[in-house]
Design a protein around this motif. Sequence first.
Motif, PDB file in Angstrom:
ATOM      1  N   CYS A   1      75.456  82.270  65.169  1.00  0.00           N
ATOM      2  CA  CYS A   1      74.284  82.051  65.622  1.00  0.00           C
ATOM      3  C   CYS A   1      73.111  81.253  64.869  1.00  0.00           C
ATOM      4  N   PHE A   2      72.039  80.693  65.210  1.00  0.00           N
ATOM      5  CA  PHE A   2      70.806  79.751  65.186  1.00  0.00           C
ATOM      6  C   PHE A   2      69.582  80.189  64.473  1.00  0.00           C
ATOM      7  N   LEU A   3      69.582  79.856  62.909  1.00  0.00           N
ATOM      8  CA  LEU A   3      68.698  80.989  62.515  1.00  0.00           C
ATOM      9  C   LEU A   3      66.920  79.987  61.804  1.00  0.00           C
ATOM     10  N   PRO A   4      66.413  80.379  62.292  1.00  0.00           N
ATOM     11  CA  PRO A   4      64.816  79.690  62.255  1.00  0.00           C
ATOM     12  C   PRO A   4      64.791  79.597  60.617  1.00  0.00           C
ATOM     13  N   GLU A   5      64.019  78.557  59.987  1.00  0.00           N
ATOM     14  CA  GLU A   5      63.115  78.602  58.930  1.00  0.00           C
ATOM     15  C   GLU A   5      63.085  79.866  57.738  1.00  0.00           C
ATOM     16  N   SER A   6      62.694  81.040  58.871  1.00  0.00           N
ATOM     17  CA  SER A   6      61.515  82.013  58.199  1.00  0.00           C
ATOM     18  C   SER A   6      63.043  83.246  58.455  1.00  0.00           C
ATOM     19  N   GLN A   7      64.219  83.109  58.586  1.00  0.00           N
ATOM     20  CA  GLN A   7      64.828  84.033  58.219  1.00  0.00           C
ATOM     21  C   GLN A   7      66.153  83.556  56.657  1.00  0.00           C
ATOM     22  N   LEU A   8      65.715  82.282  56.171  1.00  0.00           N
ATOM     23  CA  LEU A   8      66.668  80.962  55.772  1.00  0.00           C
ATOM     24  C   LEU A   8      66.089  81.809  54.059  1.00  0.00           C
ATOM     25  N   THR A   9      66.540  81.192  53.044  1.00  0.00           N
ATOM     26  CA  THR A   9      65.806  81.651  51.612  1.00  0.00           C
ATOM     27  C   THR A   9      67.130  80.206  51.017  1.00  0.00           C
ATOM     28  N   GLU A  10      66.891  80.122  49.602  1.00  0.00           N
ATOM     29  CA  GLU A  10      67.060  79.030  48.378  1.00  0.00           C
ATOM     30  C   GLU A  10      68.407  79.837  47.864  1.00  0.00           C
TER      31      GLU A  10
END
Length: 613
Positions: A194-203
């Motif tokens: 799936c594709f994930l938006p920036e809001s559901q990502l972290t460095e």
Amino acid sequence: IGSLRQNGACAAARSPLAAAAAPPPALPGGSPLPRRLYGGAAMLRPLRRLSRPPRRAAATGPGRRLLLSTPIFYANGPPHIGHLYSALLADALHRHRRLRGAGPGRLSTGTDEHGLKIQQAAAAAGTSPPELCERVSSLFHQALTHAAVSFTDFTRTSEPRHQRAVRYFWGALRDGGALYKGSYEGWYCTPEECFLPESQLTEHRDAQGRPCKVSLETGHQVHWTKEENYMFRLSAFQDPLRKWLRDNPQAISPHPFYQRVLHWLEEDLPDLSVSRERSRLQWGIPVPSDSTQTIYVWVDALVNYLSVVGYPETHGEWWPAVHHVVGKDILKFHAVYWPALLMAAGLAPPERILVHSHWTVHGQKMSKSLGNVIDPFACIGQYTVDGFRYFLLRQGVPERDCDYYDEKVVKVVNSELADALGGLLNRSTALSINPSNTYPCFSESCFPKVLDYRETKGMGRASAEDYEFVASVASLPLQVANYFEGFQIYKALECIVLCVRQTNSFFQRHRPWKLNRKDPAEQLWLDTIIHVTLECLRVYGTLLQPVIPHTADRLLSRLAVEPEERGLSSLTFLARYNGKSCPFEGRQLGPDTGILFHRLEKSRQPQIETKKL
């Protein structure tokens, strides 16, 4: 856990098919083209309004057909208890419906066998995708069979019949103008497909110490992806989806999940990517008439609910009389994307979507990296088929996540099956209590029918508490049926357990072992106590058949209840109390096969998954 992909990764709020679409070309002056008109030369015809209502199964009423479905499970790893929980919920509903004599029914399950993750897993294992899927699908088939899941259909998305249905479904979307070709880009997570938006990502940093982005929830790494693919006009179905749900408030259960979907439909509903470049994904169904594209694995997987009922020729005999049992992590796929796709293809949405939450282990999410994935094969070996079925259905609450630990299984099963239910059967059929080994007679003089059980003084041997107790048992079948209908199986089991405990109290309160058989009056009351107790056990055995089929069969066989007497339509309780004849009275009991359910021993080690692919 209980998901179509069943990897415990995708959160319900995500839009894995939703692409971060590239900006559309602008009109002179800088105004962008409307989103749904963008597509350039590859755009298909505009989305047309349906000229006729979607085809619908005509069967209604008590004899109607119904398909119950589990998610199809992703074939990238062996089964765990989350998969089993989904299947057991659907199985219990299917069995209960059969007990009611409610008409033709089917239970479908299977494996989802396409996608980039399987393609990569097979390469890493030094095998081919078909060989990997064959092994994993076989494990799922074995696990469900071993757990006594009474499925009638097992679909594999690699089967020709399914692939044919997917191609036809794609053609229906294309011919209806629901597809167009567009470019998109975004962060793609291969493990979650799936594709994930920036809001559901972290460095984060990868194994080599290089900076990267990962999913906040799962920790899986994502990669920026840019492709030109086919898009589905999901945005055009926002109002039809809202209307469908508002007209059908029971379409999604439990209610909190219904409210969640309505909330999603108030937000922006972007169009979806429904294909991937063939150069990236070869292990999947090619897009008809476009060899450069592969149909997105989620679209492919969802169509299993149609292919199993004979789409595109004979599905009208069943569709849309379908109830999907799904995990909350794939709610958006089933309650937003799937109904919209069906509408676009000229079909009605499914009748109901029954949603459940997840299982944690000692408060932690199940994860291969944590080494706490629970193996259903080991659990069944340790706790028996019926013991583990009972635990999951008794403790699982669809509205909230439930915690698993081995000590809890032992405590619940020993207390409720071995001690309360098994002990009651053993006590009431013991030769010291019932030397004739028969279903004894009921005495109306000892237990007369009354209009108000609070005024029973001087009317027989039964107390007001006894009347209250038998009233509870008399109302139990309807209570259980209502809870099954409301997708609250755990509450149905709560009610049964309460009545079992009340029956034990009734038996203990009157101490039949102390009554004098040589006194005719005492013998009448002794026989009545045993008759009432066996009648209660017959009700419990009948109602527990969908949950613990083997144990219920042993219980009913001990009571000499014939197979044709085990349905809900023939379930009458204390017929003699209501002045009617009782077919069981005087009948010789069945053979004594020993302890109904042996107490479980505490597991010496956790039931962690160890199966290798």
